[in-house]
Design a protein around this motif. Structure first.
Motif, short mmCIF file in Angstrom:
data_model
loop_
_atom_site.label_atom_id
_atom_site.label_comp_id
_atom_site.label_asym_id
_atom_site.label_seq_id
_atom_site.Cartn_x
_atom_site.Cartn_y
_atom_site.Cartn_z
N GLU A 31 12.73 65.12 17.56
CA GLU A 31 13.09 65.69 18.87
C GLU A 31 12.78 67.18 18.88
O GLU A 31 12.22 67.72 19.84
CB GLU A 31 14.58 65.47 19.18
CG GLU A 31 14.96 65.93 20.61
CD GLU A 31 16.47 66.04 20.84
OE1 GLU A 31 17.26 65.85 19.90
OE2 GLU A 31 16.84 66.35 21.98
N HIS A 35 9.94 68.99 21.14
CA HIS A 35 10.36 70.00 22.10
C HIS A 35 9.64 71.32 21.85
O HIS A 35 9.18 71.98 22.78
CB HIS A 35 11.89 70.18 22.03
CG HIS A 35 12.42 70.98 23.16
ND1 HIS A 35 13.47 71.87 23.01
CD2 HIS A 35 12.06 71.07 24.46
CE1 HIS A 35 13.71 72.45 24.17
NE2 HIS A 35 12.88 71.99 25.07
N ALA A 36 9.55 71.71 20.57
CA ALA A 36 8.90 72.98 20.25
C ALA A 36 7.43 72.97 20.68
O ALA A 36 6.92 73.95 21.23
CB ALA A 36 9.02 73.27 18.76
N LYS A 39 7.13 73.12 24.44
CA LYS A 39 7.40 74.46 24.94
C LYS A 39 6.19 75.37 24.73
O LYS A 39 5.82 76.14 25.59
CB LYS A 39 8.61 75.07 24.21
CG LYS A 39 9.96 74.66 24.73
CD LYS A 39 10.02 74.64 26.23
CE LYS A 39 9.69 76.00 26.82
NZ LYS A 39 9.47 75.89 28.28
N MET B 469 15.87 78.25 21.53
CA MET B 469 15.39 77.46 20.39
C MET B 469 15.55 78.27 19.11
O MET B 469 15.95 77.75 18.08
CB MET B 469 13.93 77.10 20.61
CG MET B 469 13.76 76.00 21.63
SD MET B 469 12.14 75.25 21.59
CE MET B 469 11.12 76.62 22.05
N GLY B 481 10.19 81.26 27.34
CA GLY B 481 9.41 80.63 26.28
C GLY B 481 10.23 80.18 25.09
O GLY B 481 9.80 79.33 24.32
N VAL B 483 13.49 79.08 25.43
CA VAL B 483 14.66 78.37 25.94
C VAL B 483 14.63 76.90 25.53
O VAL B 483 13.60 76.24 25.66
CB VAL B 483 14.74 78.51 27.48
CG1 VAL B 483 15.73 77.52 28.08
CG2 VAL B 483 15.14 79.94 27.84
N TRP B 485 15.57 73.77 26.77
CA TRP B 485 15.95 73.27 28.09
C TRP B 485 16.94 72.10 28.00
O TRP B 485 17.77 71.92 28.87
CB TRP B 485 14.71 72.84 28.88
CG TRP B 485 13.88 74.01 29.33
CD1 TRP B 485 12.66 74.36 28.87
CD2 TRP B 485 14.24 75.00 30.32
NE1 TRP B 485 12.22 75.51 29.50
CE2 TRP B 485 13.17 75.91 30.40
CE3 TRP B 485 15.35 75.19 31.14
CZ2 TRP B 485 13.17 77.00 31.27
CZ3 TRP B 485 15.36 76.29 32.01
CH2 TRP B 485 14.27 77.18 32.07
#
Lengths: 64, 650
Positions: A31, A35-36, A39, B469, B481, B483, B485
């Motif tokens: 996960e 997500h990274a 982003k 993050m 950049g 965050v 979410w």
């Protein structure tokens, strides 16, 4: 949801990823990695648009 | 057959709009952006605004409630349409597309590329695209025109491209320079390192060789090339070896400037296809320094008023008519170069000189417009007081963090002087208008000192509504950049907006719809309770919940869930506007941009003067146009809002 390819990560990097995923409260390493990457891609894809808006707002003077 | 062809010719002549239109009734509205009610009232009481005082006694004077938030595109849209943001769709300078989280400027958007024909390295456009105005609602002048009242609308903000529905229009705020930006200057200098601020302007190092400087002006990418290259217009500066004078050669134009002198508008040509097609533009030159260091400032390269390559007026040649009558003028929407002062290229004196040049053009043009006004409705806009107030408020506020008692002393009265100049202009206009003409002077909002900057995103972060993050990297990452979410419930975007990160609406939504209202209330109360440690006072004095304060007239869903009404003296920080965080939640504003109005709307009311009491009560910008139209016997404004065609669902 997940593509057909696997990637290898250096052990040291994987350990850091696991530690951070834990600390940040992700349900799994996958996960966090997903997500990274999402982003980072979104930043790259939106960079032009956000830069453009920033330029225009700076041009108006309301941000600096 | 001959009669029919003559008739068609006559009809064609009429349809071309040749000749003027007149009307037995007339109204002139002067829009003075940023004229503050409190300061106006004080100066009137001191006897320093005799003409406005006379106007008030003759007719009426009141404060005029502004929009929420009190941002110019919102405020002017309220005035233009008679709707609030839920009807015209403008809530802030910046909106976002919730499906992609991409930010965009709220008032206009760039065209989709048209069809092209590729020949070698050339890409010939077969169909054009025009900027799209995103403001919805019916502009009041359309209703006037429907009732045969000719309307002249000059530099109305949030009207670019011009609507095309008025008898005469010239676009204002929102009109770009030749590069499509609000206007970035160029500085050609032998010491670029003296400019330490981050800037989007062109700061170019030049070398003086045998008293000659060679440089280029930057143009847009050549749209006719398959692989776009930036267009350039070369120029040469010949420096007098003995005197502080230089000759500047740009294409076929030559001009001579002394050190400290401004040029008139200089036509500039960018070649699209050599010898066949070029883009015409214009620029002003300011020879800041000759020696020992050389510095030449060049204004943003504007669309050529004599031949604008974008439509900036109605009819399209009205801009040309104005230029032929009075000379070229700034076509960019906000001509005062606040960035040059903000970034240290200008000092206070340079800025005031440039601002005066820009204002003089607009003031002189008013005389021409009035000379050609034969009844009907005229709106004429001035932005100078607003821009000078933004940049120079610190000179008259000793408590401002950027106040310099020595450097600011010569400029302490510049803002007051702008009010006095407005008063003098009003007096001149009152003298020349027939008695039967109604004169209205109004503003979109007031002004106050901007001393403290609040980063709402940082407040949301520190109160658990945003998760990063990498919590160790708080600052310097643009546009959310860093965050996370999945663990973020709300975010701030734009100069006053807060959005709930809503599942099913926002691209990375995490909040269940059922929790939205609870969160709105919680965040609202939290922001209202936040105390500025420097002042001991609340930093926020009003919170506006979108669904409670705006009408659902088709564009409610575009808007932020909450609008922040900062306390007088406090404003949202630059970083927060586009999703960046800072170490502190609230901090001093040390910048030259030191006056502002993006606060609790009750802290910054505007003004309304009229030469005769209006028959309808006016309480805010939103119901002003209806009252003005009622003076023409027009009662049905605004018309029923036009809802979007694809309305339905979130």
């Amino acid at each position: 949801m997940f593509g057909g390819s696997k990637i290898s990560l250096d052990k040291g990097l994987l350990a850091r990823v696991k530690k951070f995923a834990d600390l940040a409260g992700y349900s799994s390493v996958e996960e966090f990695i997903t997500h990274a990457l999402e982003k980072e891609l979104a930043v790259l894809e939106e960079a032009d648009s956000e830069e453009d808006i920033k330029k225009k707002l700076q041009g108006l003077g309301y941000i600096s | 057959m001959l009669r029919a062809s003559v008739l068609s010719m006559l009809l064609a002549l009429v349809a071309c709009g040749g000749g003027t239109r007149s009307h037995q009734q007339s109204m002139v509205v002067l829009g003075i952006d940023g004229m503050d009610h409190g300061l106006t009232e004080r100066l009137m009481a001191e006897g320093r605004l005799p003409n406005l005082s006379r106007l008030a006694q003759q007719g009426a004077f009141q404060s005029l409630a502004t929009s929420f938030p009190p941002q110019s595109p919102v405020a002017w849209s309220n005035f233009i349409t008679g709707l609030d943001s839920g009807g015209h769709g403008i809530y802030d300078f910046v909106h976002r597309d919730p499906e992609t989280m991409t930010p965009y400027l709220s008032t206009s958007k760039e065209p989709e590329p048209g069809r092209t024909l590729n020949i070698g390295k050339w890409s010939i456009p077969l169909s054009g695209g025009e900027m799209e105005l995103l403001r919805h609602g019916t502009p009041f002048w359309e209703v006037l025109e429907d009732h045969d009242v000719p309307s002249t609308i000059v530099r109305m903000p949030a009207n670019f491209p011009p609507s095309g529905t008025a008898y005469r229009e010239l676009s204002g705020m929102g009109t770009p320079d030749i590069l499509g930006t609000p206007g970035f200057y160029s500085l050609f200098t032998t010491q670029p390192e003296r400019i330490t601020s981050a800037t989007e302007a062109f700061i170019e190092r030049v070398r003086v060789r045998n008293n000659v400087v060679e440089a280029v002006l930057h143009g847009p990418p050549n749209p006719l090339l398959v692989e776009p290259e930036e267009l350039e217009a070369p120029f040469t500066v010949y420096i007098d070896p003995d005197n502080l004078v230089a000759k500047i050669v740009v294409g076929s134009e030559e001009l001579i400037l002394q050190q400290g002198e401004w040029s008139d508008w200089v036509p500039v040509s960018f070649d699209l296809i050599p010898y066949v097609q070029s883009v015409r533009a214009q620029a002003r030159f300011f020879l800041k320094a000759v020696r020992p260091e050389f510095e030449l400032y060049v204004s943003p390269v504007n669309l050529d008023a004599m031949a604008p390559v974008m439509r900036i007026s109605t009819p399209p040649d009205y801009a040309v008519e104005l230029a032929e009558a009075g000379g070229r003028f700034y076509t960019q929407g906000m001509p005062e170069d606040t960035n040059a002062l903000q970034e240290g290229v200008f000092n206070n004196a340079d800025f005031m000189a440039q601002a005066s040049i820009a204002h003089a053009e607009i003031r002189d043009q008013l005389d021409y417009v009035l000379d050609n006004f034969d009844g009907g409705f005229l709106f004429y806009y001035f932005g100078n007081l607003d821009q000078v107030s933004h940049m120079m408020w610190r000179t008259m506020d000793p408590e401002h963090p950027a106040h310099d008692p020595v450097a600011d002393a010569p400029f302490v009265n510049v803002i007051i002087d702008r009010y006095i100049e407005v008063d003098e202009m009003v007096g001149e206009v009152m003298e020349r208008l027939p008695e039967a003409t109604t004169l209205v002077v109004m503003s979109d909002h007031g002004f106050t000192s901007w001393r403290r900057a609040m980063n709402v995103n940082t407040w949301l972060l520190e109160n658990g509504y945003i998760t990063l993050m990498n919590p160790r990297r708080r600052t310097g990452i643009p546009y959310f950049g860093n965050v996370n979410w999945a663990r973020t419930q709300a975010y701030a975007l734009g100069l006053n907006g807060v959005y709930i990160n809503l599942r099913g609406r926002d691209a990375n939504g995490s909040v269940a719809p059922g929790d939205r209202n609870r969160l709105i209330a919680e965040i609202s109360n939290g922001l209202l309770s936040f105390i500025d440690p420097s002042t001991g006072e609340p930093a926020v004095t009003k919170m506006y919940a979108r669904d409670e304060v705006f009408s659902d007239d088709g564009y409610l869903e575009i808007g932020p869930d909450l609008i922040v009404g900062f306390a007088k003296g406090t404003r949202g920080s630059s970083e927060s506007a586009l999703g960046e965080f800072t170490d502190e939640i609230i901090f001093d504003n040390n910048k030259p941009w030191s006056g502002d109005h993006l606060m609790d709307h009750e802290a910054v009311p505007g003004v309304l003067f009229s030469s005769r009491p209006l028959t309808r009560e006016v309480t805010s910008l939103q119901n002003l146009a209806a009252a003005l139209l009622a003076e023409f016997g027009i009662e049905n404004f605004p018309p029923a809002p036009q809802r979007p065609a694809n309305e339905g669902g979130e």
